[in-house]
Structure formats: C-alpha cells, structure tokens
Write a protein that holds these residues in place. Structure first.
Motif, short mmCIF file in Angstrom:
data_model
loop_
_atom_site.label_atom_id
_atom_site.label_comp_id
_atom_site.label_asym_id
_atom_site.label_seq_id
_atom_site.Cartn_x
_atom_site.Cartn_y
_atom_site.Cartn_z
N LEU A 21 0.80 -1.23 0.00
CA LEU A 21 0.00 0.00 0.00
C LEU A 21 0.83 1.27 0.00
CD1 LEU A 21 -2.69 -1.24 2.50
CD2 LEU A 21 -3.11 -0.56 0.14
N CYS A 22 2.00 1.24 0.63
CA CYS A 22 2.63 2.52 0.93
C CYS A 22 4.11 2.35 1.23
CB CYS A 22 1.92 3.06 2.18
SG CYS A 22 2.47 4.66 2.75
N THR A 23 4.91 3.35 0.87
CA THR A 23 6.28 3.43 1.38
C THR A 23 6.44 4.77 2.10
OG1 THR A 23 7.18 4.48 -0.60
CG2 THR A 23 7.23 2.07 -0.54
N SER A 29 12.83 10.86 2.92
CA SER A 29 11.69 11.76 3.05
C SER A 29 10.52 11.44 2.11
CB SER A 29 12.13 13.20 2.79
OG SER A 29 12.65 13.29 1.49
N GLY A 30 10.60 10.42 1.31
CA GLY A 30 9.55 10.17 0.31
C GLY A 30 8.32 9.49 0.89
N LEU A 31 7.20 9.63 0.18
CA LEU A 31 5.96 8.95 0.56
C LEU A 31 5.23 8.56 -0.72
CD1 LEU A 31 3.59 8.13 2.45
CD2 LEU A 31 2.90 10.54 2.50
N THR A 32 4.89 7.28 -0.84
CA THR A 32 4.12 6.84 -2.00
C THR A 32 2.95 5.99 -1.54
OG1 THR A 32 5.37 4.76 -2.32
CG2 THR A 32 6.21 6.71 -3.46
N TYR A 33 1.83 6.11 -2.30
CA TYR A 33 0.67 5.22 -2.12
C TYR A 33 0.61 4.31 -3.35
CZ TYR A 33 -1.27 8.89 1.09
OH TYR A 33 -1.50 9.83 2.08
N LEU A 41 -0.19 12.96 -6.21
CA LEU A 41 -1.56 12.68 -5.76
C LEU A 41 -2.19 13.94 -5.15
CD1 LEU A 41 -1.02 9.15 -4.18
CD2 LEU A 41 -2.22 9.66 -6.31
N ALA A 42 -1.44 14.62 -4.28
CA ALA A 42 -2.01 15.80 -3.60
C ALA A 42 -2.30 16.93 -4.59
CB ALA A 42 -1.08 16.27 -2.49
N VAL A 182 -6.11 13.71 1.18
CA VAL A 182 -5.14 12.89 0.41
C VAL A 182 -3.87 12.70 1.24
CG1 VAL A 182 -3.62 12.90 -1.62
CG2 VAL A 182 -6.05 13.47 -1.88
N LEU A 183 -3.40 13.78 1.87
CA LEU A 183 -2.15 13.70 2.64
C LEU A 183 -2.27 12.76 3.84
CD1 LEU A 183 -1.01 17.46 2.76
CD2 LEU A 183 -0.17 15.65 1.25
N TYR A 184 -3.45 12.73 4.44
CA TYR A 184 -3.64 11.94 5.66
C TYR A 184 -4.08 10.49 5.39
CZ TYR A 184 -3.36 15.58 9.37
OH TYR A 184 -2.96 16.52 10.29
N ALA A 185 -4.33 10.13 4.12
CA ALA A 185 -5.03 8.86 3.84
C ALA A 185 -4.29 7.61 4.31
CB ALA A 185 -5.33 8.76 2.35
N GLU A 186 -2.96 7.60 4.18
CA GLU A 186 -2.28 6.32 4.40
C GLU A 186 -0.84 6.57 4.81
OE1 GLU A 186 -2.36 3.31 4.85
OE2 GLU A 186 -0.48 2.56 4.07
N HIS A 187 -0.31 5.73 5.70
CA HIS A 187 1.06 5.92 6.13
C HIS A 187 1.69 4.65 6.68
CE1 HIS A 187 4.26 8.90 7.45
NE2 HIS A 187 3.91 9.28 6.24
N GLU A 188 1.59 3.59 5.92
CA GLU A 188 2.27 2.32 6.26
C GLU A 188 1.94 1.86 7.67
OE1 GLU A 188 5.99 2.15 7.64
OE2 GLU A 188 6.92 0.82 6.18
N PHE A 189 2.93 1.42 8.45
CA PHE A 189 2.65 0.80 9.76
C PHE A 189 2.73 1.82 10.90
CE2 PHE A 189 3.33 -4.08 9.22
CZ PHE A 189 2.45 -4.09 8.16
N ASN A 190 2.08 2.96 10.72
CA ASN A 190 1.98 3.91 11.83
C ASN A 190 1.19 3.26 12.97
OD1 ASN A 190 -1.04 4.89 11.66
ND2 ASN A 190 -0.26 4.64 9.59
N ALA A 191 1.16 3.89 14.15
CA ALA A 191 0.61 3.24 15.33
C ALA A 191 -0.86 2.84 15.16
CB ALA A 191 0.77 4.16 16.54
#
Ligand SMILES: CC(=O)SCCNC(=O)CCNC(=O)[C@H](O)C(C)(C)COP(=O)(O)OP(=O)(O)OC[C@H]1O[C@@H](n2cnc3c(N)ncnc32)[C@H](O)[C@@H]1OP(=O)(O)O
Ligand SMILES: O=C([O-])CC(=O)C(=O)O
Length: 376
Positions: A21-23, A29-33, A41-42, A182-191
C-alpha cells in the motif's frame, strides 16, 4: 539530519510485516501510495480517487470515479438509532470519543458478515458517514441543530465542511480539504494502522478494526498532534513571542507537538504541501500573525534541534483559517485515514497470520507461592 535511534523501544526500524500500500521515508523523506508519489496525488487527485486507489487497487477511470462518488453520496444517511446515541453525548466530550462511539454503534446496527464478503460495503459506508457522524453530534450538542447529513456535497471533502457549517463551502476550502484528506489517507505501519492490523489479524470485524484505530490515533504523539499544535500556536501573537516561548519549552525539554517523526529523517513530504495551502488561506483571510508564528516555529525547531514539521503542524493553521474548531482537527484525520486502515485490514485478511510477537521478560523468576493469609 536527525539521527534516529533504531531498534530498542517502540519497535523502531523493525519490519513487522509486508504491505503493497505505501512506502514511508524510503529515500529519507519520500511517501508513495501504491507506487504513486504523494506530491502528484495531492496536486492532481481528489480524495475519492486516492481512497479508490487504496481500496480497489488502482486509480479509477473517470467513469469509475463518477460511479464511486455516486455510490458514496448514496450512503450518507445516518441510522436513527445512531443519531439517538450521538444526541446523548455531551458537548464537552472529545470529538475523537464521539467518532469511536459512532463507529462502534454503526457496527452494532450494520454488522459485517463473518466471512467478510461485504467488507467493501461497510468500508465505503464508513467513508460516507464519518463526516456526518462527527458534525451531526457537533451541531446538535453545540448549536442545538440536527444537521442534514444527506447533502448535495460532491465529495467527502465538501461533505465535511458542509455538515460542519451547515452550508455549501467555498471552492478554495474544498480544494484544501481534498489535499488534506489525500495527505492523511495512508502511512504504512503507523501506530493506529498497526493497531488496526493487529485487530484484523484476529479475524475480528471491520468496525472493531476502525474503532481500535481511532482510539490509537487520538493520542497527542500521533494524530492528536494537530490539535495540540493549534493549542500551542494560538497563544502567540507575534513571531518573536513564539520564538521566545519555544526556546523556553526546549530548555525545559518539553515535547513540541507537530515536530519530529518516527520514520522520516530529513523532512515529512506532506509538510511542504499543507504549508503552501496554509499560506494561501492566510492571505485569503487576511491573517496578521498565525502563519508568521508557524513559520517562525518551523525555523526555530530546525535551527535549535534539527527537527522538522510533520504533517500535523501546518494543518493546524490551515484548518483554523477555514473556521474549523480545533477539537475537530483529529476527526478529519479519521475521515481520511479510515481509507488506509481498512485497506490494511483487507490486505491483512487476504494473507493472514495472527500478529503475536514475543516480549523480553524483565520480571522476577521462580518465586515461592505465598498463601493469602501469609502475605504482607
Ligand atoms: C501524523 C502523525 O502522527 S506525525 C507525528 C505527530 N506527533 C507529534 O507531532 C508529537 C511530537 N513528536 C514526537 O513526540 C516524536 O517526534 C514522535 C512520537 C513523532 C517520534 O518519536 P521518536 O521516533 O521516538 O523520536 P526520535 O527518535 O526522532 O527522537 C529523537 C530525539 O528528539 C526528541 N524529539 C523528538 N520529537 C520532538 C519534539 N516534537 N519536540 C521536542 N523534542 C523532540 C526526542 O525526545 C529525542 O530526544 P532524546 O534522544 O533526548 O530522547
Ligand atoms: O507514520 C507515523 O508514525 C505517523 C504518521 O505520520 C502518520 O500516521 O501519518
């Protein structure tokens, strides 16, 4: 660059499973969905396109997006029994507790099938109803209004603002909300996502997954940081006052909310994007100090501690400029992250093994049992 302590407490830096789903922070500093850069995306996608990407596995065509938005729009009605529950919750409750209860009550009224065959129906229903749940409660408890949740809003972004202010929002604000969601949608294995995945791994239902995740997001070290940042910056009327106060906080070794990150080392790529929107809104509302205060906080934290703003910091001023009450900030995060949480739940279910790590025991060994009458 911030020197991150890997290993040790908090499972930092350890892999706890796989995801497509995500890196996060792959290049510092990168973020991908699903392989798409967050910047693209944003800048170009509506939140529904991103939710579709996460939940259905690909970016939708125009026809698929139109149909998805019609589907979500048709799912906005709140059950009467849920409204009755929301009306019992006092005005001084925290809206994150309202979200947790609202989600849980929805699961009582519309329980997922035990074979999960209807999981996407329940997930889309949560996406469609969450803005209405929190704003129905907010307007009832604060303004004595039973707000209509079946609005003509074209999107979840518009629906949130419409059900909050009980009127059609202006286009700039809808654009900001799309970007924010969009920015808040996904973030890998956050808490919160990890909490949700642990719940999903027991083969529990999707409302339990999301209820647990909401409770986990609520804390100020996670999603609650956007509210905590607002509570802090609203005390300062000038950038100089902010700098002086922050230096004092740092000297007292206080945590400054909205800064730092468990994974990123150089910057949080979401910050530059929301910061830009905050600037635009600041100009639109004729703000005289809040944006300048926020910028100074950013500069001081970098200069003094090499700590950077995470996604939450400039969200505080951006939401404030749109007239959103501070205590509704983290619920907006929920309205977005429910897409990521549930995409992870589906991924977990598709290749499941119960998540059950081990612990290093640090307690006493081989004690002799003491009868109750002999205990001190
Ligand atoms: C959407 C999100 O959830 S983003 C995160 C939102 N949370 C916040 O903004 C809360 C404030 N930030 C923090 O508490 C932390 O930075 C976290 C929880 C995000 C990450 O925690 P960790 O991975 O443990 O932080 P990290 O290992 O980078 O900390 C390094 C050092 O910087 C300090 N530090 C980190 N963040 C901050 C901060 N915001 N203010 C002051 N000092 C900080 C730590 O205390 C630590 O110092 P130490 O070595 O003397 O103990
Ligand atoms: O990844 C994390 O630890 C926290 C975070 O930024 C998020 O959940 O968006």
């Amino acid at each position: 660059m911030v020197d991150k302590k890997l290993g040790g407490a908090g499972l930092r830096g350890q892999s706890a499973g796989e995801t497509a789903l995500c890196t996060v922070g792959k290049t510092g500093s990168g973020l991908t969905y699903r392989g798409y850069d967050i910047k693209d995306l944003a800048a170009n996608a509506q939140f529904e396109e991103v939710a579709y990407l996460l939940l259905y596995g690909k970016l939708p065509t125009q026809a698929e997006l139109d149909a998805y938005k019609v589907r979500l729009k048709g799912m906005r009605k709140l059950p009467d029994a849920l409204k009755v529950v929301l009306e019992q919750i006092p005005a001084d409750a925290h809206p994150m507790d309202v979200m947790r209860t609202g989600c849980s009550m929805l699961g009582n009224l519309e329980t997922e099938a035990t074979d999960f065959s209807d999981q996407l129906d329940h997930i889309d229903r949560m996406l469609a109803t969450f803005p209405g749940i929190v704003n129905y409660w907010y307007n009832f408890s604060h303004n004595g209004i039973r707000v209509e949740t079946e609005t003509d809003a074209d999107s979840i972004a518009e629906q949130f603002l419409w059900t909050l202010h009980n009127k059609k929002p202006e286009p700039l604000h809808v654009d900001v909300m799309h970007a924010s969601l969009v920015l808040y949608a996904e973030h890998e294995f956050n808490a919160s996502t990890f909490a949700g995945r642990v719940c999903a791994s027991t083969l529990s239902d999707i409302h339990s997954v999301v209820t647990g995740a909401i409770g986990t997001l609520r804390g100020p070290l996670h999603g609650g940081a956007n509210e905590a940042a607002m509570d802090m910056i609203q005390n300062w009327k000038t950038a100089d006052e902010a700098e002086e106060a922050m230096l004092g906080m740092l000297a007292r070794k206080e945590k400054i909310m909205g800064f730092g990150h468990a994974v990123y080392r150089e910057s949080d790529p979401r910050n530059a994007i929301i910061k830009e929107w905050s600037k635009k809104l600041s100009e639109q509302v004729g703000d005289t100090h809040l944006y300048a205060v926020s910028e100074r906080c950013e500069a001081v934290m970098w200069r003094e501690k090499k700590l950077f703003c995470n996604a939450d910091f400039f969200h505080a001023s951006a939401y404030n400029f749109m007239g959103i009450p501070t205590k509704l900030f983290t619920p907006i995060f929920v309205c977005s992250r429910v897409s990521g949480w549930t995409a992870h739940a589906m991924e977990q279910r598709a290749n499941n093994r119960i998540i059950r790590p081990s612990a290093d025991y640090t307690g006493p060994e081989s004690l002799d049992f003491v009868a109750i009458e002999d205990r001190a």
